[in-house]
Design an enzyme around this catalytic site. Sequence first.
Site, short mmCIF file in Angstrom:
data_model
loop_
_atom_site.label_atom_id
_atom_site.label_comp_id
_atom_site.label_asym_id
_atom_site.label_seq_id
_atom_site.Cartn_x
_atom_site.Cartn_y
_atom_site.Cartn_z
NE ARG A 38 27.57 -35.69 -13.20
CZ ARG A 38 26.43 -36.36 -13.36
NH1 ARG A 38 26.10 -37.34 -12.55
NH2 ARG A 38 25.62 -36.05 -14.36
CB ILE A 39 28.69 -36.05 -4.41
CG1 ILE A 39 27.84 -34.82 -4.05
CG2 ILE A 39 29.42 -36.59 -3.17
CD1 ILE A 39 26.61 -35.15 -3.23
CG HIS B 51 31.65 -23.96 -0.60
ND1 HIS B 51 30.66 -24.67 -1.23
CD2 HIS B 51 31.05 -23.25 0.39
CE1 HIS B 51 29.51 -24.43 -0.63
NE2 HIS B 51 29.71 -23.57 0.35
C1 GRF Z 1 32.19 -21.11 -8.10
O1 GRF Z 1 31.46 -20.11 -7.44
C2 GRF Z 1 32.68 -22.13 -7.12
O2 GRF Z 1 32.87 -21.64 -5.83
C3 GRF Z 1 31.56 -23.15 -7.11
O3 GRF Z 1 31.10 -23.19 -8.44
C4 GRF Z 1 31.32 -21.93 -9.06
C5 GRF Z 1 32.02 -22.21 -10.36
O4 GRF Z 1 32.10 -21.08 -11.17
N1 GRF Z 1 32.04 -24.42 -6.62
P1 GRF Z 1 32.93 -21.06 -12.52
O5 GRF Z 1 32.40 -22.18 -13.42
O6 GRF Z 1 34.37 -21.28 -12.15
O7 GRF Z 1 32.69 -19.71 -13.10
#
Ligand code: GRF
Length: 200
Positions: free
Chosen positions: A91-92, A109
């Site tokens: 969510r933002i 990210h």
């Molecule tokens: C990760 O790839 C992260 O970069 C992105 O969401 C994913 C989360 O993965 N924001 P996890 O739930 O930590 O396995």
Amino acid sequence: MSGLLRVGVLLSGGGTNLQAILDAAGAEYEVVVVVSDRADAFGLERARRAGVPAVHVDPRAHDGRGAFNEALADVLRERHVELVCLAGFMRILAPNFVKAFENRILNIHPALLPAFPGAHAVGDALEWGAKVTGATVHLVDEEVDHGPILLQRAVPVESGDDEETLHERIKATEHELYPEAIRLFAAGRVKIEGRRATIF
Ligand code: GRF
């Protein structure tokens, strides 16, 4: 209190990044609460297994985005959270939350920002034909995937990759990068000036 940096993690899903953060905790920081907008997020179960309070904040139980964000912030304030880590939180965040924890929110990210922002970064990199992508840890401001960059690491795209294999490779890098970023923060080695986060 122990003197360790008090970290709160926000997530919506499986929580492999949370797991890496939990596994690396102890010397510089501690995870004091994990919060999810989804009751069935496996990340909450990971928190419970690690003996960390796991809290579900239901967006539907609040009157609008601002109220939901205030409820999230309250849970973190109650536990005296000093650094908020978004780890797959889908969510933002609203402006009131970002202001409450200004320059104290990190996100990870799965791309080298500013390339491939948004929720489909891995697929977008593949579709674009990128040969290199990666992972970025950045400070969170009011725009999506936009705040000052703290750490980045490149990950090669292999021929024959699909979204799943590429995301797995990126995640392996994320699992090193995120704890590293939190340690830098805990050591007081991060200075933020405008768009620039300097590590000293
Ligand atoms: C990760 O790839 C992260 O970069 C992105 O969401 C994913 C989360 O993965 N924001 P996890 O739930 O930590 O396995």
